[in-house]
Design a protein around this motif. Structure first.
Motif, PDB file in Angstrom:
ATOM      1  N   ILE A   6      52.771  75.936  38.253  1.00  0.00           N
ATOM      2  CA  ILE A   6      52.838  76.888  39.139  1.00  0.00           C
ATOM      3  C   ILE A   6      52.313  76.335  40.478  1.00  0.00           C
ATOM      4  O   ILE A   6      51.535  75.337  40.568  1.00  0.00           O
ATOM      5  CB  ILE A   6      51.909  78.037  39.092  1.00  0.00           C
ATOM      6  CG1 ILE A   6      51.900  79.027  37.698  1.00  0.00           C
ATOM      7  CG2 ILE A   6      51.776  78.841  40.285  1.00  0.00           C
ATOM      8  CD1 ILE A   6      51.153  79.959  37.661  1.00  0.00           C
TER       9      ILE A   6
ATOM     10  N   GLU B 132      51.256  77.213  44.386  1.00  0.00           N
ATOM     11  CA  GLU B 132      50.791  78.408  45.077  1.00  0.00           C
ATOM     12  C   GLU B 132      50.602  77.915  46.626  1.00  0.00           C
ATOM     13  O   GLU B 132      50.162  76.849  46.906  1.00  0.00           O
ATOM     14  CB  GLU B 132      49.411  78.737  44.733  1.00  0.00           C
ATOM     15  CG  GLU B 132      49.481  79.376  43.248  1.00  0.00           C
ATOM     16  CD  GLU B 132      48.108  80.179  43.160  1.00  0.00           C
ATOM     17  OE1 GLU B 132      47.116  79.731  43.601  1.00  0.00           O
ATOM     18  OE2 GLU B 132      47.987  80.926  42.268  1.00  0.00           O
TER      19      GLU B 132
ATOM     20  N   ARG C 278      50.180  85.186  50.025  1.00  0.00           N
ATOM     21  CA  ARG C 278      49.940  84.018  49.253  1.00  0.00           C
ATOM     22  C   ARG C 278      51.337  84.191  48.034  1.00  0.00           C
ATOM     23  O   ARG C 278      51.579  85.250  47.443  1.00  0.00           O
ATOM     24  CB  ARG C 278      48.781  84.306  48.514  1.00  0.00           C
ATOM     25  CG  ARG C 278      48.422  82.900  47.310  1.00  0.00           C
ATOM     26  CD  ARG C 278      47.989  81.865  48.386  1.00  0.00           C
ATOM     27  NE  ARG C 278      47.538  80.734  47.799  1.00  0.00           N
ATOM     28  CZ  ARG C 278      47.481  79.557  48.067  1.00  0.00           C
ATOM     29  NH1 ARG C 278      47.804  79.383  49.474  1.00  0.00           N
ATOM     30  NH2 ARG C 278      46.910  78.535  47.563  1.00  0.00           N
TER      31      ARG C 278
ATOM     32  N   SER D  54      53.375  82.582  45.081  1.00  0.00           N
ATOM     33  CA  SER D  54      53.195  81.843  43.645  1.00  0.00           C
ATOM     34  C   SER D  54      54.770  81.556  43.107  1.00  0.00           C
ATOM     35  O   SER D  54      55.552  82.567  43.095  1.00  0.00           O
ATOM     36  CB  SER D  54      52.587  82.494  42.561  1.00  0.00           C
ATOM     37  OG  SER D  54      51.108  82.930  43.344  1.00  0.00           O
TER      38      SER D  54
ATOM     39  N   TRP E  39      56.632  79.657  39.858  1.00  0.00           N
ATOM     40  CA  TRP E  39      56.747  78.856  38.604  1.00  0.00           C
ATOM     41  C   TRP E  39      57.659  77.848  38.511  1.00  0.00           C
ATOM     42  O   TRP E  39      58.883  77.785  39.029  1.00  0.00           O
ATOM     43  CB  TRP E  39      56.926  79.816  37.372  1.00  0.00           C
ATOM     44  CG  TRP E  39      55.701  80.645  36.962  1.00  0.00           C
ATOM     45  CD1 TRP E  39      55.193  80.270  35.999  1.00  0.00           C
ATOM     46  CD2 TRP E  39      55.082  81.537  37.670  1.00  0.00           C
ATOM     47  NE1 TRP E  39      54.088  81.486  35.565  1.00  0.00           N
ATOM     48  CE2 TRP E  39      54.053  82.178  37.034  1.00  0.00           C
ATOM     49  CE3 TRP E  39      55.405  82.393  38.855  1.00  0.00           C
ATOM     50  CZ2 TRP E  39      53.397  83.181  37.128  1.00  0.00           C
ATOM     51  CZ3 TRP E  39      54.584  83.282  39.439  1.00  0.00           C
ATOM     52  CH2 TRP E  39      53.717  83.860  38.308  1.00  0.00           C
TER      53      TRP E  39
ATOM     54  N   ALA F 204      58.555  84.228  40.435  1.00  0.00           N
ATOM     55  CA  ALA F 204      58.057  84.151  41.718  1.00  0.00           C
ATOM     56  C   ALA F 204      57.141  85.416  41.872  1.00  0.00           C
ATOM     57  O   ALA F 204      57.406  86.342  41.386  1.00  0.00           O
ATOM     58  CB  ALA F 204      58.746  83.795  42.647  1.00  0.00           C
ATOM     59  N   SER F 205      56.162  85.425  42.800  1.00  0.00           N
ATOM     60  CA  SER F 205      55.404  86.526  43.204  1.00  0.00           C
ATOM     61  C   SER F 205      54.724  86.411  44.522  1.00  0.00           C
ATOM     62  O   SER F 205      54.384  85.238  44.647  1.00  0.00           O
ATOM     63  CB  SER F 205      54.421  86.786  41.900  1.00  0.00           C
ATOM     64  OG  SER F 205      53.503  87.952  42.436  1.00  0.00           O
TER      65      SER F 205
ATOM     66  N   ARG G  61      51.825  93.451  44.553  1.00  0.00           N
ATOM     67  CA  ARG G  61      52.678  92.332  44.671  1.00  0.00           C
ATOM     68  C   ARG G  61      53.793  92.382  44.002  1.00  0.00           C
ATOM     69  O   ARG G  61      54.208  93.325  43.542  1.00  0.00           O
ATOM     70  CB  ARG G  61      51.818  91.075  43.767  1.00  0.00           C
ATOM     71  CG  ARG G  61      51.832  91.573  42.344  1.00  0.00           C
ATOM     72  CD  ARG G  61      50.862  90.639  41.456  1.00  0.00           C
ATOM     73  NE  ARG G  61      50.631  91.237  40.173  1.00  0.00           N
ATOM     74  CZ  ARG G  61      49.755  90.791  39.170  1.00  0.00           C
ATOM     75  NH1 ARG G  61      48.569  89.948  39.676  1.00  0.00           N
ATOM     76  NH2 ARG G  61      49.632  91.361  38.088  1.00  0.00           N
TER      77      ARG G  61
ATOM     78  N   TRP H 182      61.510  80.532  45.803  1.00  0.00           N
ATOM     79  CA  TRP H 182      61.611  79.789  44.482  1.00  0.00           C
ATOM     80  C   TRP H 182      62.455  78.586  44.697  1.00  0.00           C
ATOM     81  O   TRP H 182      62.113  77.562  44.389  1.00  0.00           O
ATOM     82  CB  TRP H 182      62.156  80.490  43.571  1.00  0.00           C
ATOM     83  CG  TRP H 182      62.269  80.022  41.963  1.00  0.00           C
ATOM     84  CD1 TRP H 182      61.121  79.739  41.311  1.00  0.00           C
ATOM     85  CD2 TRP H 182      63.043  79.157  41.591  1.00  0.00           C
ATOM     86  NE1 TRP H 182      61.489  78.895  40.165  1.00  0.00           N
ATOM     87  CE2 TRP H 182      62.878  78.308  40.353  1.00  0.00           C
ATOM     88  CE3 TRP H 182      64.412  78.712  42.060  1.00  0.00           C
ATOM     89  CZ2 TRP H 182      63.573  77.615  39.679  1.00  0.00           C
ATOM     90  CZ3 TRP H 182      65.392  77.863  41.488  1.00  0.00           C
ATOM     91  CH2 TRP H 182      64.900  77.322  40.173  1.00  0.00           C
TER      92      TRP H 182
ATOM     93  N   GLN I  30      49.248  73.827  39.978  1.00  0.00           N
ATOM     94  CA  GLN I  30      48.455  73.934  39.042  1.00  0.00           C
ATOM     95  C   GLN I  30      49.105  74.048  37.499  1.00  0.00           C
ATOM     96  O   GLN I  30      50.291  74.472  37.578  1.00  0.00           O
ATOM     97  CB  GLN I  30      47.380  75.000  39.262  1.00  0.00           C
ATOM     98  CG  GLN I  30      48.015  76.304  39.455  1.00  0.00           C
ATOM     99  CD  GLN I  30      47.013  77.253  39.571  1.00  0.00           C
ATOM    100  OE1 GLN I  30      45.989  77.272  38.950  1.00  0.00           O
ATOM    101  NE2 GLN I  30      47.491  78.477  40.115  1.00  0.00           N
TER     102      GLN I  30
END
Length: 237
Positions: free
Chosen positions: A21, A23, A46, A48, A50, A56-57, A67, A118, A237
């Motif tokens: 991921i 971020e 924020r 996120s 992958w 994605a989020s 979210r 993404w 991460q």
């Protein structure tokens, strides 16, 4: 060979595969959202994404405790506990017949955010995916510089702006520009300029993105800023 060198310049495929991921804090805006009836406020969010799957989020979205959840075939808005607020399957189909000024609904806005960020946060590594075909095209002259251009052909299984997209790389092999057609907005031709690189966990990425309408001469029309994105606090991460 050129793609391999570009990926190495951005941190290398082996390093990229270590992470699941990425971020980042994003602040976005621009004329496209006003045209779509959804002007974007300047509040930081924020994001996120992958790295090894298309997912994605963004948080928050629509409310402080909500979210988005983006997958290629589904877009959803959910509470932080996972409760679904709204959901749409096959979201791409909902854009059929859209023009650049056709209003979006909330799920369409969420879908655009998911696939676009993404794409941006996985570039150039997504170009090495097995299903993506890449070829070098004629170089681009930008002032005193000559940029090499990779043209990517994306399959329908990848949710992104358009099937064919061009990526421009300077002498340092870092991305300087990204051209595409926004098919969910009537095929709007866009030229996105990228700059202000940072290094996060050994991966290099631009933190300033400015997407302009693209003219017939392939030049960005600087008076027509469609989307602006500023990225900060990047962490893998």
């Amino acid at each position: 060979e050129l793609l391999n060198r570009i990926i190495d310049a951005h941190g290398g495929i082996d390093r990229w595969k270590r992470y699941k991921i990425v971020e980042a804090t994003i602040v976005s805006g621009g004329g496209l959202f006003r045209l779509k009836g959804m002007p974007q406020d300047p509040a930081p969010r924020r994001m996120s994404v992958w790295t090894q799957e298309m997912r994605a989020s963004v948080f928050p979205f629509g409310a402080p405790d909500q979210r988005t959840k983006f997958l290629p075939g589904t877009i959803a808005i959910e509470k932080l506990d996972g409760t679904i607020v709204a959901e749409r399957h096959a979201p791409r189909d909902s854009f059929a017949g859209h023009q650049v000024n056709t209003p979006w609904d909330t799920l369409q806005r969420a879908y655009f955010n998911g696939y676009a960020l993404w794409t941006y946060l996985t570039t150039p590594f997504l170009l090495a995916m097995d299903s993506v075909r890449v070829e070098e095209t004629e170089p681009w002259r930008e002032g005193s510089e000559t940029w090499r251009v990779l043209r990517a052909y994306f399959p329908g299984s990848i949710a992104t702006h358009s099937e064919v997209q061009d990526f421009f790389f300077a002498d340092d092999l870092l991305l300087r520009r990204h051209d595409y057609d926004v098919n969910v907005a009537g095929g709007l031709a866009a030229a996105q300029l990228t700059s202000d690189y940072v290094e996060a966990n050994g991966i290099l990425l631009p933190t300033r993105r400015r997407a302009y309408a693209r003219g017939a001469d392939r030049q960005p029309i600087l008076e027509m800023l469609m989307v602006n994105i500023d990225i900060s606090e990047v962490k893998f991460q």
